[in-house]
Motif scaffolding. Structure first.
Motif, short mmCIF file in Angstrom:
data_model
loop_
_atom_site.label_atom_id
_atom_site.label_comp_id
_atom_site.label_asym_id
_atom_site.label_seq_id
_atom_site.Cartn_x
_atom_site.Cartn_y
_atom_site.Cartn_z
N ALA A 145 0.83 -1.21 0.00
CA ALA A 145 0.00 0.00 0.00
C ALA A 145 0.86 1.26 0.00
O ALA A 145 0.60 2.22 -0.75
N ILE A 146 1.92 1.28 0.82
CA ILE A 146 2.81 2.44 0.88
C ILE A 146 3.52 2.64 -0.45
O ILE A 146 3.62 3.76 -0.97
N GLU A 147 4.04 1.55 -1.03
CA GLU A 147 4.74 1.66 -2.30
C GLU A 147 3.82 2.18 -3.40
O GLU A 147 4.23 3.00 -4.23
N PHE A 148 2.58 1.70 -3.42
CA PHE A 148 1.62 2.15 -4.42
C PHE A 148 1.29 3.63 -4.21
O PHE A 148 1.22 4.40 -5.17
N PHE A 149 1.09 4.02 -2.96
CA PHE A 149 0.76 5.41 -2.65
C PHE A 149 1.90 6.34 -3.07
O PHE A 149 1.66 7.42 -3.62
N LYS A 150 3.14 5.94 -2.83
CA LYS A 150 4.29 6.78 -3.15
C LYS A 150 4.41 7.03 -4.65
O LYS A 150 5.02 8.02 -5.08
N LYS A 151 3.82 6.17 -5.49
CA LYS A 151 3.91 6.32 -6.94
C LYS A 151 2.80 7.20 -7.52
O LYS A 151 2.82 7.51 -8.71
N GLN A 152 1.84 7.57 -6.69
CA GLN A 152 0.72 8.37 -7.20
C GLN A 152 1.17 9.79 -7.56
O GLN A 152 1.93 10.41 -6.83
N LYS A 153 0.66 10.28 -8.69
CA LYS A 153 1.07 11.59 -9.19
C LYS A 153 0.09 12.71 -8.84
O LYS A 153 0.47 13.87 -8.76
N GLY A 154 -1.18 12.37 -8.64
CA GLY A 154 -2.17 13.40 -8.38
C GLY A 154 -2.55 13.49 -6.92
O GLY A 154 -1.72 13.26 -6.02
N ASN A 155 -3.81 13.82 -6.65
CA ASN A 155 -4.31 13.87 -5.28
C ASN A 155 -4.69 12.47 -4.83
O ASN A 155 -5.44 11.77 -5.53
N SER A 156 -4.20 12.05 -3.70
CA SER A 156 -4.48 10.70 -3.22
C SER A 156 -4.32 10.63 -1.70
O SER A 156 -3.75 11.54 -1.09
N GLU A 157 -4.82 9.52 -1.16
CA GLU A 157 -4.81 9.35 0.29
C GLU A 157 -4.48 7.90 0.63
O GLU A 157 -4.99 6.98 -0.01
N LEU A 158 -3.62 7.72 1.61
CA LEU A 158 -3.33 6.39 2.15
C LEU A 158 -4.09 6.26 3.46
O LEU A 158 -3.96 7.12 4.34
N ALA A 159 -4.90 5.21 3.57
CA ALA A 159 -5.76 5.09 4.75
C ALA A 159 -5.85 3.65 5.21
O ALA A 159 -5.39 2.73 4.53
N ILE A 160 -6.44 3.45 6.36
CA ILE A 160 -6.70 2.13 6.91
C ILE A 160 -8.11 2.13 7.49
O ILE A 160 -8.56 3.14 8.04
N GLY A 161 -8.80 1.01 7.34
CA GLY A 161 -10.15 0.95 7.87
C GLY A 161 -10.96 -0.16 7.24
O GLY A 161 -10.45 -0.94 6.44
N GLU A 162 -12.24 -0.22 7.59
CA GLU A 162 -13.12 -1.24 7.06
C GLU A 162 -13.60 -0.88 5.65
O GLU A 162 -13.91 -1.77 4.86
N SER A 163 -13.68 0.41 5.34
CA SER A 163 -14.16 0.86 4.05
C SER A 163 -13.74 2.32 3.87
O SER A 163 -13.32 2.98 4.83
N PRO A 164 -13.86 2.87 2.64
CA PRO A 164 -13.54 4.29 2.44
C PRO A 164 -14.39 5.22 3.29
O PRO A 164 -13.97 6.33 3.62
N GLU A 165 -15.58 4.74 3.66
CA GLU A 165 -16.46 5.57 4.48
C GLU A 165 -16.10 5.49 5.96
O GLU A 165 -16.48 6.37 6.74
#
Length: 425
Positions: free
Chosen positions: A205-225
């Protein structure tokens, strides 16, 4: 679809019949499973002759005289196509099932869990060219070690091969049941519905997040909500990292690819311990030049840069040539469990896997306490740790030096004997 356990022989005979001019075949099938017996068919040069024979056999109940059989008249080409298709599918299924059992055995021998083994069959049945199976093992201080098995289908057959797996250790906390890591990115086509990619592995998840070019968020939880924000980016630039997650985000993980040859290699537990900086023992290391096996204590040499494949070099200490005698080293310390052969055997095996083993030791104050024990073959000794992972002075648990009043008198003889033994090795 017509099937026969004798399909290969029947196919060969039908092809021979075609070669000499026969065009049609009359055959009998079991009604319930459409299985054809090798002696219940007959070839003819013309369709008319074949149809007459079919009717005659139908009137008397076929070759077997049973009413649970059906009589057919087909062109030989059609029956050959049916049998060849069925025979090919049966061979493929048998091959895949054998391959599945072989892969299951290899994964089990490497010490992976039944849960990982159970993931193999549904993945292999899809026929995909490549897939991963992931597992986590508990690591130091409650932080997990991620393991990833890599399975790839051969370019020349339906067989899958297990050639390697990867182990990763770092500072990433595990998720609680029901939660997952996720990267949430903006959806330019539909801003109201952001893109969400879920991960079982925090490292990925961290590696994927670090490659993002635009607006993005790294999170943890049961769902995006129902999530907790761990880090975020604006136009590809990190603008927030949760204070409790900074060590995990900025810390460097230790990863290593471990190669497997026909199910032989470092075990899952050994790999997990090696990426945590510990040393393991193997008695089946293979010399690529001679093909002979040898024994060695092995760890990852993290003191030098990784190679071009992203791996640390293996630092090997051949056993017994290097001079680390595990049994003698253990006996230098006041370890209670060594008095019981079964417990001692378990300790030795755990140490060879690279584990930190809980043992009971007696200190200088003659009080017993529980500590964690780890081998240090490089320095020919053992290390001791508290339950919290703090290193303890090994001298606190050493036995007093043995006294031998005749040592001086026999010193010369002992020296000569040692030299003789050294020359004979």
């Amino acid at each position: 679809m017509v099937s026969s356990s004798y399909a290969a022989g029947v196919i060969s005979q039908l092809e021979d019949a075609q070669d000499v001019g026969f065009s049609h075949v009359v055959f009998e099938l079991y009604a319930d499973d459409r299985t054809m017996q090798p002696h219940h068919w007959q070839v003819f040069e013309t369709m008319g002759a074949a149809q007459e024979q079919r009717q005659a056999l139908a009137d008397k109940g076929g070759w077997s005289g049973h009413d649970d059989r059906h009589i057919y008249c087909w062109p030989i080409d059609r029956l050959l196509e049916e049998l060849q298709t069925t025979h090919s599918l049966n061979n493929r299924q048998a091959m895949n099932l054998n391959n599945l059992e072989d892969i299951k055995k290899e994964v089990a021998n490497l010490g992976f869990s039944q849960q990982s083994i159970d993931q193999l069959e549904p993945q292999m049945r899809t026929g995909t060219g490549y897939f991963n199976v992931r597992e986590q093992l508990p690591g130091d201080n409650g932080l997990p070690v991620d393991l990833t098995l890599h399975l790839r289908k051969s370019n020349e057959s339906e067989y899958y091969n297990l050639n390697k797996f990867e182990a990763v250790a770092g500072k990433i906390p595990p998720v609680v049941p029901g939660q997952q890591y996720m990267v949430i990115s903006e959806n330019k086509d539909n801003p109201e519905r952001p893109l969400v990619k879920a991960f079982d592995s925090g490292y990925e998840a961290i590696e994927f997040f670090k490659k993002q070019k635009g607006n993005s968020e790294l999170a943890i939880g049961e769902s995006p909500e129902a999530k907790q924000n761990l880090a975020s980016k604006e136009q590809g630039t990190v603008n927030y990292v949760n204070n409790d997650f900074k060590q995990a985000y900025f810390g460097s993980a230790v990863s290593q690819t471990f190669y497997v040859q026909k199910g032989v290699g470092f075990s899952a537990q050994q790999a997990a311990n090696m990426v945590q900086g510990r040393t393991v023992h193997r008695d089946n290391m293979l010399n690529p030049n001679s093909g002979e096996t040898y024994r060695a204590w092995i760890n990852l040499d993290q003191g030098i840069p990784k190679d071009d494949h992203g791996n640390y070099k293996l630092k090997q200490m051949n056993d017994p040539n290097f001079g680390f005698d595990l049994d003698k080293t253990l006996n230098k310390f006041k370890i209670k469990e060594l008095a019981d052969p079964a417990q001692k055997a378990a300790i030795v095996q755990g140490i060879k896997n690279g584990d930190r083993i809980e043992v009971t030791v007696t200190g200088k104050d003659n009080k017993e306490q529980k500590v964690l024990l780890e081998a240090q073959p490089r320095y020919k000794t053992m290390d001791f740790y508290s339950g919290k992972g703090d290193k303890l002075k090994r001298e606190l648990f050493q036995k007093a030096p043995s006294q031998n009043l005749d040592l001086g008198k026999d010193r010369g003889k002992s020296k000569d004997k040692g030299e003789d033994m050294g020359m004979s090795i």
